[in-house]
Write a protein that holds these residues in place. Structure first.
Motif, short mmCIF file in Angstrom:
data_model
loop_
_atom_site.label_atom_id
_atom_site.label_comp_id
_atom_site.label_asym_id
_atom_site.label_seq_id
_atom_site.Cartn_x
_atom_site.Cartn_y
_atom_site.Cartn_z
N GLY A 114 21.51 37.69 57.24
CA GLY A 114 23.00 38.14 57.17
C GLY A 114 23.54 36.87 57.53
N LYS A 118 29.94 37.00 57.67
CA LYS A 118 30.37 38.38 57.20
C LYS A 118 29.65 39.29 58.32
N ALA A 119 30.65 39.68 58.99
CA ALA A 119 30.16 40.29 60.29
C ALA A 119 29.39 41.79 60.11
N GLU A 120 29.66 42.33 58.93
CA GLU A 120 29.17 43.70 58.51
C GLU A 120 27.47 43.38 58.22
N GLU A 121 27.23 42.22 57.44
CA GLU A 121 26.01 41.80 57.12
C GLU A 121 25.10 41.55 58.36
N LYS A 123 25.63 42.74 61.56
CA LYS A 123 25.42 43.96 62.08
C LYS A 123 24.43 44.90 61.49
N TYR A 124 24.52 44.82 60.04
CA TYR A 124 23.43 45.66 59.49
C TYR A 124 22.11 44.90 59.46
N ASP A 127 20.92 45.76 63.14
CA ASP A 127 20.75 47.18 63.44
C ASP A 127 19.40 47.75 62.97
#
Length: 136
Positions: A114, A118-121, A123-124, A127
């Protein structure tokens, strides 16, 4: 060496990594070791050997952070996780064999980790790791 460890702890990559560990695991983890390549002046990547209650010797680190000059100015890099596995192909910071999260889960989106910026990467990625961890 102390100066390098202080730079690591002050870096954006380290701060994001610790924020994610705290967010997903609270205080339920222990950082056993920080390693970095002090022989390669072009790299400022690092790895943490982390123990969780159900999983010991996990590698969590930053790769592709770029040269030290970039890192000092906020170079990011990619967060990746290596998990101990008896028949793993890699050698983890803990000295155990293991594989990356991508290899263990077979999720193509996890292949490069990640990106710190890139916060969404990130987080993914976490997760996926947390789901794997919770199912141990």
């Amino acid at each position: 060496m102390l100066e390098i460890r202080e730079e690591i702890r002050a870096s954006k990559g380290y701060q994001v990594l610790i924020e994610m560990l705290d967010s997903y695991f609270g205080q339920d983890y222990i950082i056993r070791k920080i390693t970095y390549d002090d022989l390669d002046p072009t790299s400022f990547d690092f790895r943490l050997s982390v123990d969780f209650p159900k999983l010991k010797g996990v590698d969590v680190g930053i790769a592709n952070s770029g040269p030290r000059q970039m890192f000092r100015m906020g170079g990011d890099g990619d967060i990746s996780i290596g998990i101990p596995k008896i028949d793993g192909l890699g050698m983890l910071t803990s000295g155990e064999r293991g594989d990356g999260l991508f290899w263990i889960l077979g999720d193509k989106k996890l292949e490069w980790g990640g990106q710190v910026n890139k916060a969404e990467e990130v987080k993914y990625y976490f997760d996926a790791f947390k789901k794997y961890y919770d199912n141990l």
